[in-house]
Design an enzyme around this catalytic site. Sequence first.
Site, short mmCIF file in Angstrom:
data_model
loop_
_atom_site.label_atom_id
_atom_site.label_comp_id
_atom_site.label_asym_id
_atom_site.label_seq_id
_atom_site.Cartn_x
_atom_site.Cartn_y
_atom_site.Cartn_z
N GLY A 252 0.82 -1.21 0.00
CA GLY A 252 0.00 0.00 0.00
C GLY A 252 0.85 1.26 0.00
N ASP A 253 1.97 1.20 0.70
CA ASP A 253 2.89 2.35 0.72
C ASP A 253 3.56 2.53 -0.64
OD1 ASP A 253 2.29 2.47 3.46
OD2 ASP A 253 3.91 1.08 3.93
#
Length: 312
Positions: A252-253
Site C-alpha cells: 500500500g505504501d
Amino acid sequence: MITTVTLNAAIDQVYEMNSFVMGQTNRVMQKFQQGGGKGINVARVIKALDGDVLIGGFIGGLNGEKIKASLQEQRLPTSFIQIEGESRICLTVTDYQTKEMTELLEEGPTIQPHEWKKMLRWVEVQAESSEYLVLSGSLPKGLPPNAYATIIHLLKQKGVRVTLDTSGEALKQGIEAIPFAIKPNEDEISQLIGKPVEKQEDLIQAGEKLRDLGIEHVCFSLGEKGALFINSTGIYQVNAPKINVVNTVGSGDAFLAGLIYKLSQGASDEEAYRWAVACGSVNAGEKEIAKVQKESVESLLKELQITNVKVR
C-alpha cells in the site's frame, strides 16, 4: 520535492520460518531488519524511482538511532525530531508452508506537548521547499485525533498538496481538513460510512462523496482486483497484473509512492494511477518491505489497462 512524515516510525523486522505454530517453539530461518513505518516506506520507494524525497517524523531511544542509521546506509535523506520516548518495533512473521504473514505491532512512544510543537514548526519550514507532503501511518500516543488535520490545514495555506493514509478517528478528522489525496482500504471506508462494503458500488458511492468534499484523488487499492480511483473527471479502474505474491507488507505504501511520484513529475492522472498499481504489485513480489526497482515497474506497466468506468 516530496516530503514524507512518519509520526510513529519503527524498526521493521521480518522473521522467515518454514512454519509458525502458536504455543510452540518456532525457529527462525532468516531475519531482516530496516528502518520503517508507512511514511518511510513511501519515501524508500520514491527514492528507488529516482524521486526527490525527504523523510521526517519522530524517533527516539536506541531504536530511533537504529532507524536513522539504517536509512543513512540506504542513502535516504532524513530530518527527524528526537523525542524522549523509545521508537517501536514492528514484527512480521512469514510462514512458508501456509504462505500466511502475521504482524505484531508495538504501540510506540508517547509524544510530549513540546515535541508536537517542534513538529509543527518543522512542518512549516518544510512547506517552503515541498510541493507534496505525505502523512502516513498511525498516530502515536500523546497526540490528539486531529493531529493530521492540523498539519493539513497548516500546509494547505502554503499551497502544499497533502496526501493522507491513516485510519480510525485520525482519518475521519483528517478527511474533514480536505487533503489532496487519500488511500483508505475497505475496512476504513466501512468505518467511515457506518456499514460494510459489500460490492464495488458501495466503494464508488463513498468515494464520490469524498470527492465532492474537495479531495482530488480518492484511491482504493483492491489487491488482486486491482484498484479504483475517483477524481473530478470520473471513476477509473486499473486491472491487477499476474504476479507471484511473496510479501504484501508495504504494498500500500509502494502504491502511494508510485501515485505521488508520477503526479510530482507532471504525469496525467491516468498514468499516475497505473504507476500506483505497478509499484504496489512489484513490492508484493519481493521479500523485503518497500522493495521496488524502477525497471520492474516500467516492465509491469505493459500489463496494466485503465478504464474510465463512469465519466463525470
